[in-house]
Design an enzyme around this catalytic site. Structure first.
Site, PDB file in Angstrom:
ATOM      1  N   TYR A 133       0.852  -1.196   0.000  1.00  0.00           N
ATOM      2  CA  TYR A 133       0.000   0.000   0.000  1.00  0.00           C
ATOM      3  C   TYR A 133       0.884   1.242   0.000  1.00  0.00           C
ATOM      4  O   TYR A 133       1.573   1.544   0.972  1.00  0.00           O
ATOM      5  CB  TYR A 133      -0.898  -0.017   1.230  1.00  0.00           C
ATOM      6  CG  TYR A 133      -2.102   0.898   1.158  1.00  0.00           C
ATOM      7  CD1 TYR A 133      -2.368   1.689   0.034  1.00  0.00           C
ATOM      8  CD2 TYR A 133      -2.994   0.963   2.216  1.00  0.00           C
ATOM      9  CE1 TYR A 133      -3.483   2.507  -0.024  1.00  0.00           C
ATOM     10  CE2 TYR A 133      -4.112   1.788   2.177  1.00  0.00           C
ATOM     11  CZ  TYR A 133      -4.347   2.551   1.052  1.00  0.00           C
ATOM     12  OH  TYR A 133      -5.458   3.368   1.002  1.00  0.00           O
ATOM     13  N   LYS A 158      -0.861  -1.122  -4.332  1.00  0.00           N
ATOM     14  CA  LYS A 158      -2.122  -0.391  -4.184  1.00  0.00           C
ATOM     15  C   LYS A 158      -1.784   1.069  -3.938  1.00  0.00           C
ATOM     16  O   LYS A 158      -1.018   1.386  -3.019  1.00  0.00           O
ATOM     17  CB  LYS A 158      -2.933  -0.958  -3.016  1.00  0.00           C
ATOM     18  CG  LYS A 158      -4.267  -0.242  -2.794  1.00  0.00           C
ATOM     19  CD  LYS A 158      -4.921  -0.698  -1.504  1.00  0.00           C
ATOM     20  CE  LYS A 158      -6.247   0.049  -1.301  1.00  0.00           C
ATOM     21  NZ  LYS A 158      -6.723  -0.025   0.078  1.00  0.00           N
TER      22      LYS A 158
END
Length: 306
Positions: A133, A158
């Site tokens: 992330y 992400k």
């Protein structure tokens, strides 16, 4: 790990006496699966990962894996400093998760090469595929993105930053790297209310996105997704105007409303997720009322589009 389509990030329900409500969570996960996402990401940002004990986290992942029963992959959040992130990764592996979402390391700012070291350190503790992330203090550059290809179980990135130009550079660097894993590597749009940016992100090769709205208004989230898939700009504009844009304006009124409003929305739809844990604050009554109106407006547009 080239997930495509909508990604679900279930909420973590708490009881009035501050325990995790596993029965409510199981019902919530089942409802999310019924909405048809391509992946479940439990105990992540929307699921209040930072507020959970390791024991609570284990029970949530075990419950999600049992409810999913292989119908949809279950990813679990992991984060904090390197040792703590490893502990969560190991626990998720034991609890039956299919993958991990590695959240930014706690507080520490580091250059991209240091982030790659951190990611490799956590990845060595689990065989599970990992999505990294990128947000806050965890920002990659093209060289770092390519370096992740050499960590076999790092499967994707992400993005939660919203810098389309920078994300394009990462996608291009990976896809043109000549690495054997260059084409299988995944890119996910993880911006809060990603529906506002999905078209721009798809244009640069980001094929899936998280939808917090799926947690409380799956009818709206799935109708918007179908409009994106069909290239139906009219339906997208109707839903953006009536629901998504005012929802973002409401969300931006108070820090932490990216979680608190979602829980309020679930309660409005008859699914009691309980309160948020500190340092988050529950949505103010007037904001809950405004959200109720927005949900009504969004559902009305869905009916009109039908």
């Amino acid at each position: 790990m080239r997930l495509k389509g909508l990604l679900s990030f279930p909420l973590t329900p708490f009881t009035a006496d501050d325990a995790v409500d596993l029965d409510a969570f199981a019902r919530h996960v089942e409802a999310q699966i019924a909405a048809g996402p391509s992946g479940l990401f439990v105990a992540c940002g929307t699921g209040e990962f930072t507020a959970l004990s390791l024991a609570e986290y284990r029970t949530l992942v075990e419950t999600a894996a049992a409810v999913a029963g292989g119908r949809v992959p279950v990813f679990a959040g992991a984060g904090g400093g390197p040792q703590l992130a490893r502990a969560f990764a190991e626990t998720a592996t034991e609890a039956g998760a299919d993958g991990l979402l590695l959240l930014p390391p706690y507080l520490v700012a580091a250059p991209p090469v240091g982030l790659v070291r951190h990611i490799a350190y956590v990845a060595a503790a689990t065989p599970l595929p990992i999505a990294v992330y990128q947000r806050a203090n965890a920002v990659l550059d093209p060289a770092a993105a390519v370096a992740l290809l050499d960590i076999p179980n790092v499967a994707g990135i992400k993005d939660g930053r919203g810098d389309v130009d920078a994300m394009l550079r990462l996608v291009t660097a990976v896809r043109t790297s000549g690495h054997p894993r260059a084409e299988e590597f995944g890119f996910l749009n993880g911006l809060p209310t990603a529906e506002l940016s999905v078209v721009a992100y798809e244009a640069i090769g980001v094929e899936s996105y998280s939808s917090a709205v799926l947690c409380f208004a799956p009818e709206i989230a799935t109708r918007f997704y179908s409009a994106v898939r069909a290239g139906d700009a009219y339906a997208q504009r109707r839903l953006l105007t009536a629901f998504y844009l005012p929802l973002v304006a409401l969300r931006d009124k108070v820090p932490g409303y990216a979680v608190s409003l979602i829980k309020a929305g679930a309660r409005l739809r008859g699914h009691d997720m309980g309160p948020v844990r500190p340092p988050l604050v529950d949505a103010a009554p007037e904001h809950v009322d405004a959200l109720a109106t927005l949900i009504e407006d969004g559902l009305r547009v869905v009916e009109e589009l039908a």
